[in-house]
Write an enzyme that holds these catalytic residues in place. Sequence first.
Site, PDB file in Angstrom:
ATOM      1  N   TYR A  62       0.930  -1.217   0.012  1.00 19.65           N
ATOM      2  CA  TYR A  62       0.018  -0.099  -0.078  1.00 19.65           C
ATOM      3  C   TYR A  62       1.135   1.260  -0.163  1.00 19.65           C
ATOM      4  O   TYR A  62       1.497   1.666   0.955  1.00 19.65           O
ATOM      5  CB  TYR A  62      -0.816  -0.136   1.233  1.00 19.65           C
ATOM      6  CG  TYR A  62      -1.818  -0.927   1.430  1.00 19.65           C
ATOM      7  CD1 TYR A  62      -2.101  -1.606   0.120  1.00 19.65           C
ATOM      8  CD2 TYR A  62      -2.693  -1.501   2.377  1.00 19.65           C
ATOM      9  CE1 TYR A  62      -3.296  -2.805   0.247  1.00 19.65           C
ATOM     10  CE2 TYR A  62      -3.529  -2.558   2.316  1.00 19.65           C
ATOM     11  CZ  TYR A  62      -3.960  -3.177   1.265  1.00 19.65           C
ATOM     12  OH  TYR A  62      -4.740  -4.154   1.498  1.00 19.65           O
ATOM     13  N   SER A 213     -13.051  -5.115   1.208  1.00 15.61           N
ATOM     14  CA  SER A 213     -13.907  -4.486   0.160  1.00 15.61           C
ATOM     15  C   SER A 213     -15.263  -4.859   0.438  1.00 15.61           C
ATOM     16  O   SER A 213     -16.050  -5.299  -0.476  1.00 15.61           O
ATOM     17  CB  SER A 213     -13.375  -4.444  -1.322  1.00 15.61           C
ATOM     18  OG  SER A 213     -14.159  -3.542  -2.051  1.00 15.61           O
TER      19      SER A 213
END
Length: 340
Positions: A62, A213
């Site tokens: 990330y 998600s």
Amino acid sequence: MEYRTLGGSGLKVPVLTFGTATFGGGSEFLRKWGASDVGEAQALVSICLEAGCTMFDTADGYSAGMSEEILGQAIKGRREQVLIATKTGMPMGPGPNDRGTSREKIIRSCEASLKRLGTDYVDLYQLHAFDALTPVDEMLHALDALIRAGKIRYFGVSNYSGWHLMKMLALADRHGLPRPVTHQVYYSLVAREFEWELMPLGIDQNVGTLVWSPLSGAKLSGKIGRRKPAPMDSRAATDATWDVPEDRLFAVTDVLEKISEETGFSVPRLALAWLLTRPTVSSVVIGARNADQLRDNLAATDVILTSEQVARLDAASAVTPIYPYWHQRRSFLDRNPPPV
């Protein structure tokens, strides 16, 4: 905040985990998710801790490690209050050994993550994606070495197929090595493929599920519906989200909106609450760009869906499984019951 056992381990984790892919915004793609700096991250971490959400999920991939660095600064002085989960496996440089999950990469990446996070250990270390070029027993021995060295407490995987995970579990048992306790997966009301094989595997092998998600890239944020196009400045209107066929999406949002009107709970709260009713789910990874989004998501733990509401959501989100799962259910349903 409810706490659940993390898969086959003895560790208790909150049912909601805060995902920090929104920290840093180190690429154009990730900036569409969020770009929280240290000050904003500290405030979001404080909101989580006040609500009992004590687990934080990140990854070296990330923003090329920036998410880990910002999380490390945001929890400084609060390490004993939190559980940290991070991942490795995504590309971290141009070199041939800067990607994948070889022994060299796993150990080097873990040590680098510890430095960025400012800690001596992580509670859950995850292999971000399956590496078909590295023997699975090599991965297991590397992870065992990290556990023995006290650098990781538990390990899991993410985005594996059923045979990938089952092979790892079988080899761990054969060699007397620690097993993966979790599988982090994509799962939501508009993406239920996880239920076809990976959920039954998790039930059979006692592997807990972490959901990434859960709102399908903001598709279930409440900003989109049959008569509500995504706002131009929203993540749901960009390429930083996941493709969901409109007929499937609107079938689900229609029901979510009706239940929202009946209960007063927001659409994302309801979508998250549905996931918390599903088998094997240990924790759902939520993300937020600001305090209001975070507080609304955290409030999903206050939602108790009735059996009738769950049935409506199940029906609206149901899809015909691919082969061989449709054949198993059509011809041998009594021998292959769906997970409950």
